[in-house]
Scaffold this motif. Structure first.
Motif, PDB file in Angstrom:
ATOM      1  N   CYS A 848       0.834  -1.207   0.000  1.00  0.00           N
ATOM      2  CA  CYS A 848       0.000   0.000   0.000  1.00  0.00           C
ATOM      3  C   CYS A 848       0.875   1.266   0.000  1.00  0.00           C
ATOM      4  O   CYS A 848       2.074   1.212   0.241  1.00  0.00           O
ATOM      5  N   PHE A 849       0.231   2.383  -0.317  1.00  0.00           N
ATOM      6  CA  PHE A 849       0.855   3.689  -0.098  1.00  0.00           C
ATOM      7  C   PHE A 849       0.842   3.977   1.410  1.00  0.00           C
ATOM      8  O   PHE A 849      -0.101   3.612   2.115  1.00  0.00           O
ATOM      9  N   TRP A 850       1.897   4.650   1.915  1.00  0.00           N
ATOM     10  CA  TRP A 850       1.839   5.098   3.314  1.00  0.00           C
ATOM     11  C   TRP A 850       2.469   6.488   3.454  1.00  0.00           C
ATOM     12  O   TRP A 850       3.394   6.844   2.758  1.00  0.00           O
ATOM     13  N   TRP A 851       1.846   7.293   4.333  1.00  0.00           N
ATOM     14  CA  TRP A 851       2.160   8.726   4.460  1.00  0.00           C
ATOM     15  C   TRP A 851       3.540   8.978   5.064  1.00  0.00           C
ATOM     16  O   TRP A 851       3.966   8.290   5.982  1.00  0.00           O
ATOM     17  N   ASN A 852       4.219   9.996   4.553  1.00  0.00           N
ATOM     18  CA  ASN A 852       5.306  10.696   5.270  1.00  0.00           C
ATOM     19  C   ASN A 852       4.715  11.960   5.898  1.00  0.00           C
ATOM     20  O   ASN A 852       3.632  12.396   5.506  1.00  0.00           O
ATOM     21  N   ARG A 853       5.446  12.567   6.834  1.00  0.00           N
ATOM     22  CA  ARG A 853       4.950  13.833   7.393  1.00  0.00           C
ATOM     23  C   ARG A 853       5.441  15.047   6.610  1.00  0.00           C
ATOM     24  O   ARG A 853       4.997  16.169   6.834  1.00  0.00           O
ATOM     25  N   SER A 854       6.354  14.847   5.655  1.00  0.00           N
ATOM     26  CA  SER A 854       6.936  15.955   4.890  1.00  0.00           C
ATOM     27  C   SER A 854       5.953  16.452   3.831  1.00  0.00           C
ATOM     28  O   SER A 854       5.085  15.709   3.368  1.00  0.00           O
ATOM     29  N   PRO A 855       6.118  17.734   3.407  1.00  0.00           N
ATOM     30  CA  PRO A 855       5.239  18.270   2.353  1.00  0.00           C
ATOM     31  C   PRO A 855       5.610  17.704   0.997  1.00  0.00           C
ATOM     32  O   PRO A 855       6.744  17.260   0.773  1.00  0.00           O
ATOM     33  N   GLY A 856       4.639  17.736   0.053  1.00  0.00           N
ATOM     34  CA  GLY A 856       4.886  17.306  -1.303  1.00  0.00           C
ATOM     35  C   GLY A 856       5.257  18.465  -2.204  1.00  0.00           C
ATOM     36  O   GLY A 856       5.822  19.473  -1.756  1.00  0.00           O
ATOM     37  N   ARG A 857       4.910  18.337  -3.484  1.00  0.00           N
ATOM     38  CA  ARG A 857       5.269  19.351  -4.481  1.00  0.00           C
ATOM     39  C   ARG A 857       4.618  20.699  -4.161  1.00  0.00           C
ATOM     40  O   ARG A 857       5.213  21.753  -4.327  1.00  0.00           O
ATOM     41  N   ALA A 862       1.141  16.127   0.427  1.00  0.00           N
ATOM     42  CA  ALA A 862       2.027  15.500   1.414  1.00  0.00           C
ATOM     43  C   ALA A 862       2.800  14.382   0.720  1.00  0.00           C
ATOM     44  O   ALA A 862       2.285  13.703  -0.183  1.00  0.00           O
ATOM     45  N   ALA A 863       4.054  14.185   1.137  1.00  0.00           N
ATOM     46  CA  ALA A 863       4.891  13.130   0.564  1.00  0.00           C
ATOM     47  C   ALA A 863       4.401  11.764   1.042  1.00  0.00           C
ATOM     48  O   ALA A 863       3.687  11.641   2.047  1.00  0.00           O
ATOM     49  N   LEU A 864       4.810  10.684   0.333  1.00  0.00           N
ATOM     50  CA  LEU A 864       4.379   9.329   0.689  1.00  0.00           C
ATOM     51  C   LEU A 864       5.378   8.334   0.135  1.00  0.00           C
ATOM     52  O   LEU A 864       6.295   8.678  -0.611  1.00  0.00           O
ATOM     53  N   VAL A 865       5.206   7.068   0.520  1.00  0.00           N
ATOM     54  CA  VAL A 865       5.974   5.949  -0.045  1.00  0.00           C
ATOM     55  C   VAL A 865       5.020   5.129  -0.885  1.00  0.00           C
ATOM     56  O   VAL A 865       3.922   4.770  -0.443  1.00  0.00           O
ATOM     57  N   ARG A 866       5.426   4.830  -2.120  1.00  0.00           N
ATOM     58  CA  ARG A 866       4.552   4.126  -3.048  1.00  0.00           C
ATOM     59  C   ARG A 866       4.524   2.632  -2.759  1.00  0.00           C
ATOM     60  O   ARG A 866       5.264   2.118  -1.920  1.00  0.00           O
ATOM     61  N   THR A 867       3.682   1.898  -3.498  1.00  0.00           N
ATOM     62  CA  THR A 867       3.552   0.455  -3.277  1.00  0.00           C
ATOM     63  C   THR A 867       4.827  -0.293  -3.617  1.00  0.00           C
ATOM     64  O   THR A 867       5.079  -1.382  -3.089  1.00  0.00           O
ATOM     65  N   ASP A 868       5.680   0.316  -4.498  1.00  0.00           N
ATOM     66  CA  ASP A 868       6.941  -0.349  -4.838  1.00  0.00           C
ATOM     67  C   ASP A 868       8.077   0.069  -3.913  1.00  0.00           C
ATOM     68  O   ASP A 868       9.224  -0.271  -4.149  1.00  0.00           O
ATOM     69  N   GLY A 869       7.740   0.834  -2.855  1.00  0.00           N
ATOM     70  CA  GLY A 869       8.742   1.233  -1.885  1.00  0.00           C
ATOM     71  C   GLY A 869       9.517   2.474  -2.254  1.00  0.00           C
ATOM     72  O   GLY A 869      10.395   2.907  -1.506  1.00  0.00           O
ATOM     73  N   VAL A 870       9.207   3.095  -3.393  1.00  0.00           N
ATOM     74  CA  VAL A 870       9.918   4.296  -3.826  1.00  0.00           C
ATOM     75  C   VAL A 870       9.302   5.522  -3.129  1.00  0.00           C
ATOM     76  O   VAL A 870       8.082   5.720  -3.184  1.00  0.00           O
ATOM     77  N   PRO A 871      10.120   6.354  -2.453  1.00  0.00           N
ATOM     78  CA  PRO A 871       9.572   7.579  -1.842  1.00  0.00           C
ATOM     79  C   PRO A 871       9.085   8.539  -2.932  1.00  0.00           C
ATOM     80  O   PRO A 871       9.792   8.780  -3.906  1.00  0.00           O
ATOM     81  N   SER A 872       7.878   9.034  -2.793  1.00  0.00           N
ATOM     82  CA  SER A 872       7.327  10.009  -3.747  1.00  0.00           C
ATOM     83  C   SER A 872       7.415  11.393  -3.128  1.00  0.00           C
ATOM     84  O   SER A 872       6.602  11.764  -2.280  1.00  0.00           O
TER      85      SER A 872
END
Length: 893
Positions: A848-857, A862-872
């Motif tokens: 699954c996707f899971w949240w980071n606490r950092s901001p996104g673009r 908000a930033a997140l980690v994708r299902t393949d484990g790559v930080p977005s």
């Protein structure tokens, strides 16, 4: 003119020039607050009498930028000129946003202009074509000049430094309109319709001088330098010369050559004159812009003189020249209109002067077809001045006056002597020809504006003919006396002494009776007298009729202004309860007094102020800004005592939640809420003889181990099970843990709006709901409160917000990269409970996707980690509700 019509080459010249350069510090007031304006930085000043600053608006003006002119000499401003300029509705004049005084120097404030002045475009090496000047510069400048002149403001600075395009580049704004005493001294303190003691010819010179300066400025916009004479004289010498002959460079555009020649034409007497015998003005430039043929000044021809004139008998006298005849006709306009309307003049001039014959024929037809007497008079007077163009006199009640000053003195004498016959003739003159005489004959734009104002006053307030005499007398003479109940007073001091004597000898009731009986006259002079001191005193006298006593004398106000100033003081002192009490105790009575006595909006303003108060439980604040300051003060005073906020939030939780929903208050109210909702205070150990207290059971765990700690719903039915945690770091007596699975599914924030970890809903849920749900008291004793750095997004620089102290949190982008060796380790499966709650999983790997606490673009991502484990780092909208929550925390071991 729309922005789409602006040529790309012209816009390129503007946009590639830097505007608003910072200047050197000389007697710098940067950082000062002047009323609603905050001086941010000093900028280069093109105004010889003032330093300039870029300002930010405060209070109701917050969010806007302004230009502040801080005048070097004290008492430079002509407040009347400021007032008149503020009332001019012209997009081509820089408006006045504020005026005031700071540390002994006056200042004016104007909207900030983002485009560069045309001088800066020149300095960057660019020059302007004839097409650009025709389309974007000249039309705006002459309309701005016209508006300034009609308001009685002259000596407009037309240098390229004071010509600034608006934000589209389609229109030029005149920023050099001066409102100092020296530059705006053509009007008296009355401001509505008063000339000072300067000769009328001086006003004409000032008007024409502005157009003369325009000619030189246009030359410089084309060439980059000011013109010289053919004899080599400089532009400064040319501006003082009795005759001007400009040397144009080879290849100078022919159309502009004619325009500049017309604008800079000087007659032999050395003054810039207008229209038929001098340089071009507004009308000529307007025609030039429209492509109409306009004769250059030296090519114009006057009507023939007295040579060849056939004698004409009128009113028992034989006239041997046209000027003598016109004088006689104007002294007796009723008979003169008969002579003209019957065609007698047309027939006479047809014998020897075809041009004069045509003037008379047009007048004959105009008089016959005029719908009223005023129209017929207008036609007659215009014809007379056309027959004798050298005639500069004005005629009223059979008398000839050499200009408006003599007419004003005669009008004043008629007012004092109550000469109704003269007043009636003056009224007819104002209704017909007086404005034409001031503009076309005297070339005095200021006088035209004054006469228009006087005519509007007569129409609006139904003033009598004698009152018109006072108005014209004040406007064009030095006379300043006034008459009340048949008595002449030299000024406010004489009237004050008379009223004091009346009160002393006959008592206050007699004084009140006198004021009431004379209220009409007092009101007239209070609005029309040119002396501001007299007007102010008369207004104070009249105010005594409308004094309002509140209750049994608790409060007393002589007029609405005094009441409004009292409310403003209470508001400034933040006396919100006193304002509310006034409304509750006197609201009904105050409404009637405002409407029926004061005729003001005082009651409505008070209601509006009270409705704008911001309640916060038992407290009442005048504005949201005051509540914001109050909460900031709490944070500053109690930043080292978190216990205070836990207790404070218990009492004011509901009020703080409401405040947090208001954009202006969300950050500070959210900070207080977050501090108060922190369920666990920082726990530290105490060591005695090598024993650490509290004596919690040791936790034997190494980095990479999985441990069980706390409980949380696991399956689709919501049945609880121990939470499995991955040990990310072991350091000293602490361990950093993150859940092995995504244990729940929640949005980062409830709406897609700018948000940081400090203010997001997910942080509140983790530290307020999850913490109390998942852990018992013994577990809570192990949990440490972490001091978190909330870094900005490393790829997009989106701000991460303030530091926070949290018991439970999400990992940041940096921590996600630091504590997991690769993408595979970052992959995370959701629990059945989280999947049932909406956590989206990849069917291929069940992650699954899971949240980071950092901001996104963006600030609402908000930033997140994708299902393949790559930080977005680009992230996703904070309001999306299919990302899993993977809590992290620190515990003592």
């Amino acid at each position: 003119m729309s922005e789409s019509n602006v040529s790309s080459s012209y816009l390129s010249k503007l946009n590639n020039t830097r505007a608003g350069r910072l200047g050197a510090e000389i007697q710098d007031i940067t950082g000062a607050t002047l009323g609603d304006f905050y001086a941010e930085a000093r900028i280069d000043s093109v105004f010889p009498d003032a330093d300039c600053y870029r300002c930010a608006g405060r209070g109701p003006l917050a969010g806007s930028q302004y230009l502040l002119k801080y005048y070097r000499s004290d008492r430079m401003l002509n407040r009347d000129a400021v007032s008149r300029l503020s009332m001019v509705q012209s997009p081509c004049l820089l408006p006045v946003s504020g005026v005031g005084e700071y540390e002994g120097h006056e200042y004016t404030v104007h909207p900030w202009q983002s485009m560069p002045a045309l001088s800066e475009v020149l300095a960057s090496g660019n020059r302007f074509s004839e097409e650009e000047l025709r389309a974007f510069v000249i039309p705006s400048v002459i309309e701005g000049l016209r508006a300034a002149h009609e308001a009685g403001i002259f000596r407009t600075d037309l240098r390229p430094e004071c010509l600034v395009p608006d934000s589209t580049g389609a229109r030029i704004i005149l920023t050099g309109v001066s409102v100092t005493e020296e530059s705006s001294g053509s009007m008296s303190p009355n401001g509505a319709f008063g000339l000072n003691s300067s000769p009328e010819g001086r006003l004409r010179e000032l008007c024409d001088n502005d157009y003369f300066q325009l000619g030189g400025t246009l030359f410089k916009l084309v060439t980059g330098y000011y013109p010289e004479s053919r004899e080599g004289h400089s532009w400064e010498e040319l501006s003082r010369a009795p005759k001007v002959r400009i040397a144009f460079p080879e290849g100078f555009p022919r159309g502009l050559r004619d325009l500049i020649t017309g604008l800079t034409f000087r007659d032999r007497q050395g003054g810039c004159s207008g229209h038929s015998r001098g340089g071009w003005g507004y009308n000529e430039v307007k025609k030039w812009l429209q492509g109409e043929a306009v004769s250059l000044p030296q090519e114009r021809q006057d009507l023939p003189g007295a040579e060849g004139f056939l004698p004409y008998s009128f009113a028992g006298e034989k006239h041997t020249d046209v000027t003598s005849l016109v004088r006689a006709l104007l002294k007796n306009p009723a008979a003169g209109m008969q002579e003209t309307g019957k065609g007698i003049l047309t027939h006479h001039f047809g014998l020897f002067d075809s041009k004069a014959e045509q003037i008379c024929r047009d007048a004959e037809n105009g008089i016959r077809n005029s719908p009223d007497d005023a129209g017929a008079r207008d036609v007659f007077y215009r014809a007379m001045y056309a027959l004798a163009p050298d005639l500069q006199s004005v005629f009223c009640a059979g008398r000839e006056f050499q200009g408006l000053r003599e007419l004003g003195e005669a009008a004043f004498e008629a007012a004092c002597s109550e000469n109704k016959a003269f007043a009636a003739e003056l009224e007819k003159l104002l209704d017909s020809i007086l404005e034409f005489y001031a503009g076309a004959i005297l070339k005095n734009a200021a006088a035209v504006a004054i006469l228009k104002s006087a005519r509007d006053l007569i129409s609006r307030y139904k003033y009598s003919g004698l009152q018109l005499c006072w108005i014209i007398g004040y406007a064009f003479s030095k006379k300043r006396a006034l008459m009340i109940h048949g008595l002449i007073f030299a000024g406010s001091r004489d009237l004050m002494n008379y009223l004091k004597k009346l009160e002393t000898e006959q008592g206050r009731p007699a004084l009140a009776r006198y004021i009431e009986e004379a209220s009409t006259e007092l009101s007239f002079f209070a609005s029309c007298h040119p002396d501001s001191q007299v007007r102010r005193y008369l207004s104070e006298v009249l105010d005594e009729l409308n004094r309002a006593i509140f209750g049994k004398g608790e409060l007393s106000f002589k007029n609405a202004k005094a009441f409004d100033e009292y409310i403003a003081r209470l508001l400034k002192e933040k006396q919100t309860y006193q304002i509310r009490r006034l409304l509750s105790d006197y609201g009904t009575a105050l409404k009637e007094v405002s409407e029926k006595v004061w005729r003001s909006s005082s009651y409505d303003n008070l209601v509006k102020i009270a409705r704008g108060f911001v309640p916060f439980d038992e407290l009442l604040f005048a504005t949201q800004g005051d509540l914001k300051d109050y909460l900031r003060d709490l944070l500053e005073k109690h930043q080292s005592t978190p216990e205070f906020f836990r207790e404070y939030v218990k009492i004011h939780d509901s009020a703080l939640e409401k405040a947090a929903a208001v954009p202006e208050l969300s950050r500070v109210a959210g900070t207080v809420l977050n501090l108060g909702h922190a369920a666990v205070s920082p726990q530290e150990c105490i060591t005695v003889r090598g024993v650490r207290y509290p004596t919690v059971p040791p936790l034997n765990a190494r980095e990479g181990d999985y441990i069980k700690f706390g409980v949380y719903p696991w399956d689709e039915e919501g049945n609880a099970a121990p939470i499995e945690w991955l040990v990310l770091q072991v350091k000293d007596h602490e361990a950093l843990l993150i859940t092995r699975y995504g244990i729940d599914c929640r949005p980062y924030h409830h709406e897609s709006s700018p948000v940081t970890w400090e203010t997001c809903d997910l942080r509140k849920w983790l530290n307020k709901v999850f913490l109390k749900t998942a852990f018992d008291q013994e577990d809570l004793m192990r949990i440490k409160v972490s001091d978190l750095w909330n870094d900005s997004n490393p790829d997009y620089d989106t701000p991460g917000g303030n530091r926070t102290q949290d018991a439970v949190f999400c990992l940041s982008i940096a921590e996600t990269r630091e504590f997991f060796a690769d993408n595979a380790e970052r992959q995370c499966e959701p629990t059945p409970y989280a999947r049932q709650r909406g956590a989206w999983g990849d069917t291929g790997n069940n992650c699954c996707f899971w949240w980071n606490r950092s901001p996104g673009r963006y600030e609402n991502y908000a930033a997140l980690v994708r299902t393949d484990g790559v930080p977005s780092l680009f992230g996703i909208r904070a309001s999306f509700d299919y990302d899993a929550v993977r809590p992290a925390l620190r515990i003592m071991r």
